[in-house]
Design an enzyme around this catalytic site. Structure first.
Site, PDB file in Angstrom:
ATOM      1  N   LYS A 165       0.865  -1.176   0.000  1.00 39.09           N
ATOM      2  CA  LYS A 165       0.000   0.000   0.000  1.00 39.09           C
ATOM      3  C   LYS A 165       0.903   1.227   0.000  1.00 39.09           C
ATOM      4  CE  LYS A 165      -3.882   2.009   2.667  1.00 39.09           C
ATOM      5  NZ  LYS A 165      -4.724   1.849   3.876  1.00 39.09           N
ATOM      6  N   SER A 184      -9.732   1.994   3.063  1.00 38.48           N
ATOM      7  CA  SER A 184      -8.835   2.751   2.231  1.00 38.48           C
ATOM      8  C   SER A 184      -7.823   1.916   1.454  1.00 38.48           C
ATOM      9  CB  SER A 184      -8.070   3.754   3.097  1.00 38.48           C
ATOM     10  OG  SER A 184      -7.205   3.066   3.996  1.00 38.48           O
ATOM     11  N   SER A 198     -10.014  -0.433   7.153  1.00 38.71           N
ATOM     12  CA  SER A 198      -9.409  -0.217   5.834  1.00 38.71           C
ATOM     13  C   SER A 198      -8.748  -1.432   5.191  1.00 38.71           C
ATOM     14  CB  SER A 198      -8.379   0.919   5.906  1.00 38.71           C
ATOM     15  OG  SER A 198      -9.035   2.163   5.942  1.00 38.71           O
TER      16      SER A 198
END
Lengths: 477, 95, 484
Positions: free
Chosen positions: C76, C151, C175
């Site tokens: 990420k 997210s 997330s």
């Protein structure tokens, strides 16, 4: 109307750690800009603070030395505000739960002693520096100092005059230097003071509105800044005005305080517990361990110097004023082994004067305690006179070696052989027949003249006491 | 609690965000809705409940006082928007 | 190769069926072919990846390969990577190349994993749909009209579309779990403190935790074993030893007590999601688990408390983005205030600014007690409720999200509606507990996730339970048609 000043001091002491409070960057003073600012100090994304163990130990030392409560649990909070020398946009500090609280320090002003309360002492990180010179429309930011550990020591508003404030400040300075937790260097900003000053009609219980004077960096300026501020407030009030709560800066060049407009905006620091740090726990065992390592504190040392060395109050106070001086003095006494008073006279006299002239700290003295003791031994055993000793000291100061070597090389050994001294006396008396007659005619003050002449021909090496005694005998004859 | 655009401007200043006057009403609406949501907290009485700042009962670990970082100024300043003579540059700071 | 799980690929590499270079090249080719549509990557570091693959192959030849050496992954874009841009999905960091690696990145590198690139995400991890990214929204591989969740939406979509076998993510309020559920994959958020946060860009420090998005519980176990562990650089990182999560995967579930909080099955839960979750729980009964009903009475206060605590911490964490030392700086600032306010307004998107404003307000003088302190008190109540629940059960089960993935743009103008998508996930972060989402069905084309929550440091038990289910189900094996 009679006015009374109310003063509280906030002192920022820079702790003597090697690395910063939350990072492994060096704290050394005077490095090239930003060469001692690591990712944590710069507030780069993703990096995290880890607390330096030594700051907890040092704060605990102070807490014990001022009879305060050392919190078994203290918490770091974030103080949020934007400023270019504050890289993260917040300062990590302690807010609701400081590590030290409820202490005190006793001061004495004009012979009266007074207890000053210390509200709290908390750990926090220092900010960087903004440099305004060199760039026309810009300021340059150096973050080397960012993250340097500070212990902020906050007094109660117990001080009533600039004089008391300075006495407190000096006492606190002495203490933190004794404890070895701060180098006390005010020029480099290791010991900085903000003063909260207000005035009120004498007898009134409520405090007046206070002004905060920022960053006064010498004892002299603290006194002058506070005195100026008290006068300013009294004048203001007597003229029908009101004191505004604000931050003011002392300008030593103009000897006045002035409002800092840049910081006037009402600050809302939005303190909250720093989620990157956990509560700091301090155990009883830890506190006991720190207590065991506490050095002898100034008041105790002073009493011991008087008792053990038979020193007068003034001498003991002078010698214990700074830990470096006291340590040096004790080292001289230990190496000399003789009368402490002689050691005290030399440390406070010849040595102090030389250090003062050279602008040196005692720790940097070119004449070591052992060397000075060597010189005192030769005075004590009458190898040299006190007068010659001053010359030997000067030579030692200039790096010419040990006292014995200098005495030998310069042939300064005192003449104590009576026959030799008598020969010199005869020489002097023969050359000054007129004065001999006058002496014998009753002008006995001339003895000093003869002693001087004999010492002169002996090049200062004759033992003055013997010269005196033998002269008296001869002149009678 | 519903926020006025003027309050939004005050908060925005505290947070150092330049918010367009034209955008303020929209922010005020959204923020008011969010505040209304979070005010559901008032449904219960929390008197006497100790606040919890961290989920786990851990305490701060201490690091030995040692210098472990070296000078990496050049590397750090390579990503900086404006530097000179090793300093970060900002518009003149007035004190 | 892309149909294989991480565990299967590991066996293939070990058996010499293919090299890391071949595997890496195949993944890069799939990214090339498909990511134009998905937008799941912000940066693809092909050269670096191939060099790492060659190094991994050499390491294997030298007999020094570990279990995951040579396997590709994506990080990420919240994890700092030396030499590769770390944007955090923000214009603010569009030009930011970190001079250090995150602890997670270091650990993956040391294990010989090959980083293909950095995945798209909601800006500063603030969002539940991946629509707040400066780099544009990510599409859900199962239905390109749907959001992938957020997210960690880029990581979830990339894994679901089989562009990469496994990816890292972070979870502050759901997330990892929510995008895993919406993309039909398995995602684990470990106990707070299990994985070092060093080099992981902070959103809300007391809630953020790094974790894994993968095809299966077994794959999660493999990568979590690499990521987890003590790190002196993170004061909040736990010193507890890391067990071998793969060793307990096949433990029996006989006697395992699974708690069902009735608050997780009330109003607001989509009926199809409820049915799928209940069917999965029936499967657990068949596997020998005992199901107990319980109550978490303050569950509905988790969202309000979270939306005070997270923005408060964020408002402070994001103060460092000031245009001075790194990141976006506005052009020709008039003065210092202008530098700050314009750099920040230009660099941050709307949702980030919104949360900074909420947090600033909640912490400001006069409001602190009513908002921040109150939220922290509720946080304790929620944590204590979980502790109490775990005296009655070993795991808690329920839906990961109240509905399947919604349409792109559907909630774009209504932040509160979007916040409510986190209703079953945020409490876990407030309490610092580990939790996992695994696929348990579909509504139409869109996947449904089952959430399992465990007591602190019970990651092994969560992975064991998820693995057992995945031995008797094949939801996690299904592939989105367009990317098969």
């Amino acid at each position: 109307m009679q006015w009374e000043a109310v003063i509280g001091l906030e002192v920022h002491t820079q702790l003597t750690t090697r690395s910063k409070i939350f990072s492994g960057a060096a704290t050394a003073y005077g490095a090239e800009p930003n060469t001692q600012a690591c990712a944590v100090d710069l507030g780069l994304p993703g990096v995290l603070p880890v607390l330096n163990a030594d700051v907890v130990r040092m704060a605990t030392m102070l807490g014990l030395a001022i009879d305060a409560r050392v919190a078994r649990r203290s918490v770091f909070a974030r103080k949020n505000y934007f400023y270019p020398d504050l890289p993260k946009g917040y300062q990590i500090s302690q807010y609701e739960l400081p590590i030290v609280a409820h202490g005190h320090l006793d001061i004495s002003v004009d012979g009266d002693s007074k207890r000053i309360g210390i509200t709290r002492a908390h750990l926090e990180e220092d900010a960087g520096k903004s440099l305004h010179e060199d760039f026309s429309s810009c300021s340059g930011i150096d973050l080397n100092r960012a993250g340097t550990p500070l212990l902020e020591i906050v007094s109660e508003p117990d001080l009533r005059s600039a004089k008391e404030a300075v006495a407190y400040l000096k006492k606190l300075h002495q203490l933190v230097v004794y404890l070895g937790i701060c180098d006390g260097n005010m020029q480099e900003g290791s010991f900085r003071c903000d003063a909260n000053v207000s005035v009120r009609p004498r007898g009134q219980a409520e405090f007046g509105t206070r002004a905060e004077i920022k960053n006064v960096n010498s004892f002299r300026f603290v006194e002058r800044a506070i005195d100026y501020e008290i006068e300013r407030q009294i004048e203001l009030l007597e003229g029908g005005g009101r004191v505004v709560q604000e931050t003011r800066l002392y300008d030593p060049d103009r000897d006045e305080t002035r409002s800092m407009r840049g910081k006037e905006e009402a600050n809302d620091y939005r303190y909250f517990p720093d989620p990157d740090l956990l509560p700091v726990l301090v155990s009883d065992e830890f506190v006991d361990g720190v207590r065991a390592t506490l050095p002898e504190l100034p008041a105790v040392k002073l009493a011991r110097f008087r008792a053990d060395f038979g020193l007068a109050e003034y001498d003991a106070e002078t010698l214990t004023a700074e830990r470096g001086t006291a340590d040096y003095f004790e080292a001289v006494v230990a190496a000399f082994g003789g009368e402490a008073k002689l050691c005290a006279n030399w440390v406070m006299g010849e040595l102090a004067a030389a250090l003062n002239r050279a602008g040196l700290d005692i720790a940097a003295s070119p004449v070591s305690a052992a060397q000075l003791a060597g010189l005192l031994r030769r005075i004590h055993d009458k190898t040299i006179s006190g007068k010659i000793a001053k010359d030997v000291f000067a030579a030692m100061w200039d790096g010419e070696g040990e006292a014995d070597a200098i005495i030998a090389a310069r042939g300064l050994v005192q003449v104590t052989d009576s026959a030799a001294i008598e020969a010199l006396i005869d020489e002097v008396l023969a050359a000054n027949g007129k004065q001999v007659e006058q002496y014998r005619g009753g002008q006995e003050k001339l003895l000093g003249f003869f002693v001087g002449q004999v010492m002169k021909v002996s090049k200062g090496k004759a033992n003055p006491q013997q010269v005196n005694d033998l002269l008296l005998a001869k002149l009678k004859g | 609690m519903s926020l006025e655009p003027s309050q939004v401007a005050k908060i925005a200043h505290l947070a150092r965000l330049a918010i367009d006057e034209s955008a303020a009403p929209a922010y005020a609406n959204n923020l008011s809705a969010i505040l209304e949501l979070v005010e559901q907290m008032n449904a219960i009485d929390t008197t006497g409940v100790e606040p919890l700042a961290h989920p786990l009962d851990m305490h701060q670990r201490l690091r030995a006082d040692a210098v472990t970082e070296t000078d990496r100024r050049d590397e750090f300043q390579a990503i900086a928007p404006a530097t000179a003579a090793g300093l970060y540059l900002v518009p003149k700071v007035i004190e | 190769m892309h149909t294989k799980t991480l565990a299967e690929l590991a066996r293939g590499l070990a058996a010499g069926e293919f090299s890391s270079r071949e595997l890496t090249a195949a993944c890069l080719a799939r990214i090339d072919a498909h990511d134009g549509v998905l937008n799941s990557f912000i940066s693809v570091s092909a050269e670096r990846a191939l060099a790492q693959a060659d190094a991994a192959d050499a390491r294997r030849r030298a007999g020094a390969a570990g279990p995951l050496t040579g396997l590709p992954l994506a990080h990420k874009d919240i994890f700092c990577t030396r030499g590769v841009k770390t944007s955090c999905g923000s214009k603010m960091l569009d030009n930011f190349v970190a001079p250090y690696d995150a602890a997670v990145v270091e650990r993956c590198d040391a294990a010989g994993l090959v980083m293909l690139g950095k995945t798209n995400m909601d800006e500063f991890a603030m969002g539940s749909s991946n629509e707040s990214s400066y780099y544009g929204p990510v599409k859900n591989p199962w239905d390109l009209a749907a959001v992938p969740g957020g997210s960690s939406g880029g990581s979830a979509a990339a894994v679901a579309a089989r562009l990469v076998p496994v990816a890292t993510g972070t979870d502050t309020g759901g997330s990892i779990r929510q995008p895993a559920a919406m993309c039909g994959i398995t995602g684990i958020k470990p106990t707070y403190g299990r994985v070092s946060r060093y080099g992981m860009i902070a959103y809300a420090s007391s809630l953020d935790q790094g974790g894994v998005l993968a095809h299966s519980a077994e794959d999660c176990a493999l990568l979590l074993g690499v990521m987890a562990g003590f790190d002196v650089r993170d004061s909040t990182c736990a010193e507890a030893p890391v067990p071998d999560y793969t060793a307990t995967l096949n433990d029996s579930l006989a006697g395992l007590r699974i708690g069902l909080p009735r608050e997780y099955f009330g109003a607001g839960l989509d009926a199809d999601v409820a049915r799928a979750v209940e069917a999965a729980i029936d499967e657990y009964r068949r596997l020998g688990a005992e199901v107990v009903e319980l109550s978490l009475p303050n569950a509905e206060l988790a969202i309000p408390a979270y939306y005070v605590i997270a923005p408060s911490e964020a408002s402070s964490n994001l103060a460092r983005y000031d245009g001075v030392r790194f990141g976006h700086r506005c052009a020709e600032p008039r003065d210092l205030l202008d530098l700050y306010t314009r750099s920040r307004a230009e660099g941050f998107g709307t949702e980030v600014q919104r949360r900074i404003l909420v947090g600033t307000y909640a912490l400001s003088a006069g409001y602190y007690d009513a908002y921040y302190l109150k939220a922290q008190q509720i946080r304790r109540l929620i944590r204590d409720e979980f502790l109490q629940a775990f005296t009655q059960c070993d795991l808690i089960a329920g839906p990961t999200a109240p509905s399947v993935a919604f349409d792109l743009g559907e909630k774009a103008d209504d932040p509160v509606a979007l916040y409510l998508a986190d209703i079953y996930t945020v409490a876990v972060n407030l309490a610092g507990l580990p939790a996992l989402s695994l696929p348990c069905g579909f509504k139409g084309q869109r996947p449904i996730g089952l959430q399992l929550i465990g007591p602190a440091f019970a990651e092994g038990r969560l992975l064991n339970a998820a693995h057992a289910y995945q031995q008797v189900s094949d939801w996690h094996r299904r592939m989105p048609q367009a990317f098969a």
